[in-house]
Design a protein around this motif. Structure first.
Motif, PDB file in Angstrom:
ATOM      1  N   PRO A 262       0.807  -1.224   0.000  1.00  0.00           N
ATOM      2  CA  PRO A 262       0.000   0.000   0.000  1.00  0.00           C
ATOM      3  C   PRO A 262       0.840   1.274   0.000  1.00  0.00           C
ATOM      4  O   PRO A 262       0.479   2.256  -0.657  1.00  0.00           O
ATOM      5  CB  PRO A 262      -0.823  -0.091   1.294  1.00  0.00           C
ATOM      6  N   GLY A 263       1.967   1.256   0.709  1.00  0.00           N
ATOM      7  CA  GLY A 263       2.856   2.429   0.725  1.00  0.00           C
ATOM      8  C   GLY A 263       3.392   2.729  -0.663  1.00  0.00           C
ATOM      9  O   GLY A 263       3.395   3.877  -1.113  1.00  0.00           O
ATOM     10  N   SER A 264       3.826   1.658  -1.370  1.00  0.00           N
ATOM     11  CA  SER A 264       4.365   1.836  -2.730  1.00  0.00           C
ATOM     12  C   SER A 264       3.270   2.328  -3.670  1.00  0.00           C
ATOM     13  O   SER A 264       3.518   3.182  -4.538  1.00  0.00           O
ATOM     14  CB  SER A 264       4.930   0.518  -3.259  1.00  0.00           C
TER      15      SER A 264
ATOM     16  N   ALA B 155       0.761   4.177  -2.931  1.00  0.00           N
ATOM     17  CA  ALA B 155       0.526   5.601  -2.655  1.00  0.00           C
ATOM     18  C   ALA B 155       1.550   6.460  -3.397  1.00  0.00           C
ATOM     19  O   ALA B 155       1.202   7.509  -3.953  1.00  0.00           O
ATOM     20  CB  ALA B 155       0.591   5.874  -1.152  1.00  0.00           C
ATOM     21  N   VAL B 156       2.812   6.006  -3.419  1.00  0.00           N
ATOM     22  CA  VAL B 156       3.859   6.754  -4.126  1.00  0.00           C
ATOM     23  C   VAL B 156       3.547   6.798  -5.624  1.00  0.00           C
ATOM     24  O   VAL B 156       3.621   7.855  -6.264  1.00  0.00           O
ATOM     25  CB  VAL B 156       5.254   6.129  -3.872  1.00  0.00           C
TER      26      VAL B 156
ATOM     27  N   ALA C 125       0.620   6.442  -7.094  1.00  0.00           N
ATOM     28  CA  ALA C 125      -0.568   7.282  -7.316  1.00  0.00           C
ATOM     29  C   ALA C 125      -0.205   8.760  -7.241  1.00  0.00           C
ATOM     30  O   ALA C 125      -0.678   9.565  -8.051  1.00  0.00           O
ATOM     31  CB  ALA C 125      -1.641   6.941  -6.277  1.00  0.00           C
ATOM     32  N   ALA C 126       0.650   9.136  -6.276  1.00  0.00           N
ATOM     33  CA  ALA C 126       1.065  10.537  -6.140  1.00  0.00           C
ATOM     34  C   ALA C 126       1.807  10.990  -7.386  1.00  0.00           C
ATOM     35  O   ALA C 126       1.603  12.103  -7.889  1.00  0.00           O
ATOM     36  CB  ALA C 126       1.959  10.702  -4.907  1.00  0.00           C
ATOM     37  N   PHE C 127       2.663  10.111  -7.918  1.00  0.00           N
ATOM     38  CA  PHE C 127       3.422  10.462  -9.117  1.00  0.00           C
ATOM     39  C   PHE C 127       2.468  10.661 -10.304  1.00  0.00           C
ATOM     40  O   PHE C 127       2.614  11.625 -11.070  1.00  0.00           O
ATOM     41  CB  PHE C 127       4.449   9.367  -9.423  1.00  0.00           C
TER      42      PHE C 127
ATOM     43  N   VAL D 131      -0.747  11.531 -10.255  1.00  0.00           N
ATOM     44  CA  VAL D 131      -1.518  12.778 -10.062  1.00  0.00           C
ATOM     45  C   VAL D 131      -0.653  13.988 -10.415  1.00  0.00           C
ATOM     46  O   VAL D 131      -1.078  14.893 -11.135  1.00  0.00           O
ATOM     47  CB  VAL D 131      -2.014  12.898  -8.592  1.00  0.00           C
ATOM     48  N   TRP D 132       0.586  13.997  -9.900  1.00  0.00           N
ATOM     49  CA  TRP D 132       1.480  15.126 -10.183  1.00  0.00           C
ATOM     50  C   TRP D 132       1.795  15.206 -11.668  1.00  0.00           C
ATOM     51  O   TRP D 132       1.758  16.281 -12.268  1.00  0.00           O
ATOM     52  CB  TRP D 132       2.787  14.972  -9.392  1.00  0.00           C
TER      53      TRP D 132
END
Lengths: 55, 488
Positions: free
Chosen positions: A32-34, A36-37, A39-41, A43-44
Motif C-alpha cells: 500500500p505504501g508503494s 501511494a507513491v 498514485a502521487a506520481f 496525479v502530479w
C-alpha cells in the motif's frame, strides 16, 4: 551460503517472502505504501502535463 | 577523547542554534501582520510545503521513540510506517483541495477558527481550541523528551539540560518569525533529517551484509523479528492500531491541517502532494527498519534491546555502532526532526490560544497586540512543555499515540462534515466532536489494549463521524447562500 540459510529459515518460518520478511509485512504495509507513491506520481504528472499543454 | 567528542557535538548544537537564529531573523522581517505569522499569508509554495509537511509529520519521536520500540517489535513495525505514505496521499489528494479553498474563503488562520466560521459557532471554535491546547501538550512533551534523550546520550549533557537547550532552540525562532520562519526552517530540516535516516538505514543494512542477510540475522535471533504478529496478540493490536493512529490520525491533527490547507494554488498542491508522499514513504521506512536492525547490531556489542528503556535504544545504538561523522549527521538529523515538529506544535498552540480562546472575549484587540500576545504565548507553551518533559511522564510512543487518538477522535467527524456534507451544521459538528472525545477517553481508560486488542482511535473516530452525520440530518441546516459560497 546465504541462499541455503534463507532456505533453512523459510522452511522453519512459513509465509516468508524472497526478501526474508513475512508476506503479511509486504502485502499489508510495503505494497500500500508503494501504491501511494505511484498514485502521487501519476496525479502530479497529469497535472504537470496539463499545465505544460496550457502554456 | 570522549570529552573532546562531546565538545565537538556541543559545537554542532551551537552552530544549529545560530542557523535557526538567522532563519528566525529573516522570518521576523517578513512578518508584518497576523496573517503572515499564522498562515504565511497563504503564499507558501508547494515544494517548501511538501517538505514542511513530512518534517512536521515525522520527528525525533519517530527517529528515537518509535524506532526504539521497533527494535523490540521487529520488522512488522515497518507496516506502521508504510501507512504514513497512504495517509499523506489522502491528505493532499482528497482533503487539501477543499480545505485550502475553504480556509481562504473563510479567511481562517487556525483550525479552530475554521470550524467556528464553517459551522457559524463560536462555541465550537472555543471547545475545539480548548481540546487542542490541552491535548497537544503530551505530544509536544514527547518530542522534547526525544530531543533531550538524543542530546543527553550523544552530547553527554544531563537530561534536564538537554530539555532546556531544546526549549531555547525552539523559542529562538518560532517567537520571531511565525509560519514563515517555521516553514523555511522545516524545509532545510526536512532535507537534513531525511539524509540522516537514510544514511543510518543503509549503513545498518551494510553492517549486516545486505538486505537479505540482515533479515536472516534477525530471524536467527528470533523468528518474531521478521514475521507478522499472530492475530489478536498484543503486538498485533499495536501494529494495527498504530498504523491507523499514526497514519490516518494525522489527517485530523490541527498542526498537520495547517500544513496542507495554506498552500497557495492548485499546481503547488500537486507538487506538495508528490514531495509529501515520497518523504512519508522513505522516512518512516528507514526509521522503522533501522530500529529492528539495531537489535542484531547491538547484540554482539553486549546490549540486549529487550531489556533497555525504548527511549534510549537508538541513541545507544548510534553511539556504539557508528563512526563520529555518522553520529554527527544523526545528531543533526535528530535536532532537525525534533525542532521541525515542536516548532509547528508551539506555533499552532500559541495561535489557537490567542485567536480562538482569548480574542473572542477581547473585542478591541488590535492586530499588533494580537501578534505580540501570540508570540508571548509561544514562549509560555515552550516553557510549560519543557517543565513536563524534564520529569519524563511516560514513554514517547505512549504519549504520542494518546494525543493523536484524542485529537483524531474529536475532529474527524467535524472535518468530514465540513468538507463533504453540505447539510452538516453546528449542532452536528459539536455533537460529533463531544461524542468522539468522550468515547476515545472512556475507551482509553477502560477498554484499550491489553484489555481488548482495539485502540481507542477506532471507536472514537467512528463515533465522531456517525454522530456528526446523524445529528446534522435532524438539526436545522445552515443558510443556502453561505453553503453555496463554500461549495462553488
Amino acid at each position: 551460503m546465504p541462499a541455503l540459510l534463507l532456505q533453512l529459515i523459510t522452511e522453519s518460518i512459513p509465509n516468508l517472502s524472497p526478501l526474508g520478511l513475512d508476506w503479511w509485512i509486504i502485502l499489508g504495509g510495503w505494497l500500500p505504501g508503494s501504491l501511494a507513491v505511484v498514485a502521487a506520481f501519476i496525479v502530479w504528472f497529469r497535472s504537470w502535463k496539463e499545465d505544460a499543454g496550457n502554456e | 577523547m570522549s570529552d573532546q567528542i562531546n565538545l565537538f557535538y556541543a559545537a554542532i548544537v551551537c552552530v544549529y542554534m545560530v542557523v535557526l537564529g538567522i532563519i528566525g531573523w529573516i522570518g521576523k522581517n517578513k512578518v508584518k501582520s497576523c496573517a503572515d505569522w499564522y498562515v504565511g499569508n497563504f503564499q507558501i509554495g508547494g515544494v517548501i510545503m511538501g517538505v514542511a509537511f513530512f518534517a512536521t509529520y515525522f520527528s525525533a519521536v519517530l527517529m528515537i521513540g518509535f524506532a526504539g520500540n521497533a527494535s523490540q517489535w521487529g520488522m512488522s513495525a515497518t507496516v506502521i510506517g508504510m501507512w504514513h505514505a497512504v495517509a499523506a496521499f489522502v491528505a493532499f489528494a482528497v482533503l487539501a483541495p477543499g480545505l485550502a479553498r475553504m480556509f481562504k474563503t473563510l479567511n481562517a488562520f487556525t483550525f479552530s477558527e475554521f470550524l467556528a466560521l464553517r459551522f457559524k459557532s463560536q462555541a465550537l471554535g472555543t471547545a475545539s481550541s480548548l481540546i487542542t491546547s490541552v491535548f497537544i501538550i503530551p505530544y509536544t512533551v514527547a518530542a522534547f523528551i526525544a530531543m533531550a534523550a538524543a542530546l543527553s546520550s550523544l552530547v553527554g549533557l544531563p537530561f534536564w539540560v538537554g530539555v532546556v537547550v531544546s526549549g531555547a532552540i525552539i523559542a529562538l525562532y518560532v517567537f520571531s518569525g511565525g509560519l514563515f520562519s517555521v516553514t523555511i526552517a522545516e524545509f532545510l530540516q526536512g532535507i537534513v533529517m531525511t539524509v540522516a535516516v537514510i544514511v543510518v538505514w543503509v549503513a545498518s543494512y551494510t553492517m549486516l551484509g545486505g538486505v537479505i542477510s540482515a533479515h536472516e540475522t534477525l530471524a536467527s535471533i528470533s523468528a518474531s523479528t521478521v514475521t507478522f504478529p499472530a492475530m489478536g496478540s498484543n503486538l498485533w493490536a499495536t501494529v494495527i492500531g498504530l498504523s491507523a493512529v499514526m497514519g490516518f490520525g494525522a489527517l485530523a491533527q490541527p498542526q498537520m491541517i495547517l500544513r496542507y490547507s495554506t498552500i497557495c494554488n492548485r499546481i503547488n498542491l500537486k507538487r506538495a502532494l508528490l514531495i509529501a508522499v515520497l518523504g512519508s514513504f522513505i522516512f518512516p521506512l528507514a526509521a522503522y527498519s533501522y530500529g529492528p536492525l539495531s537489535r542484531a547490531i547491538l547484540l554482539p556489542l553486549g546490549y540486549n534491546v529487550m531489556t533497555m528503556n525504548a527511549n534510549f535504544i537508538i541513541p545507544t545504538f548510534i553511539n556504539a555502532a557508528f563512526p563520529t561523522w555518522l553520529v554527527t549527521l544523526f545528531l543533526a538529523g535528530v535536532l532537525c526532526a525534533a525542532t521541525s515538529t515542536i516548532d509547528s506544535l508551539v506555533h499552532m498552540s500559541a495561535g489557537t490560544i490567542t485567536r480562538d480562546l482569548i480574542r473572542p472575549f477581547r473585542a478591541k484587540m488590535s492586530d499588533r497586540s494580537q501578534l505580540s500576545l501570540t508570540k508571548m504565548i509561544s514562549l509560555v507553551v515552550t516553557v510549560v512543555c519543557c517543565m513536563f518533559a524534564i520529569f519524563q511522564p511516560g514513554l514517547i510512543v505512549t504519549l504520542s499515540a494518546y494525543t493523536w487518538q484524542v485529537l483524531a477522535s474529536s475532529f474527524f467527524g467535524p472535518i468530514v462534515g465540513a468538507l463533504f456534507i453540505k447539510r452538516s451544521n453546528k449542532l452536528g459538528a459539536i455533537s460529533g466532536m463531544v461524542a468522539g472525545f468522550l468515547v476515545s477517553q472512556l475507551w482509553y481508560l477502560f477498554l484499550a489494549p491489553p484489555v481488548t486488542p482495539i485502540y481507542a482511535f477506532f471507536p472514537g473516530v467512528a463515533a465522531s463521524i456517525i454522530v456528526t452525520l446523524v445529528v446534522s440530518l435532524f438539526a436545522k441546516p445552515l443558510d443556502a447562500e453561505f453553503i453555496a459560497k463554500l461549495y462553488p
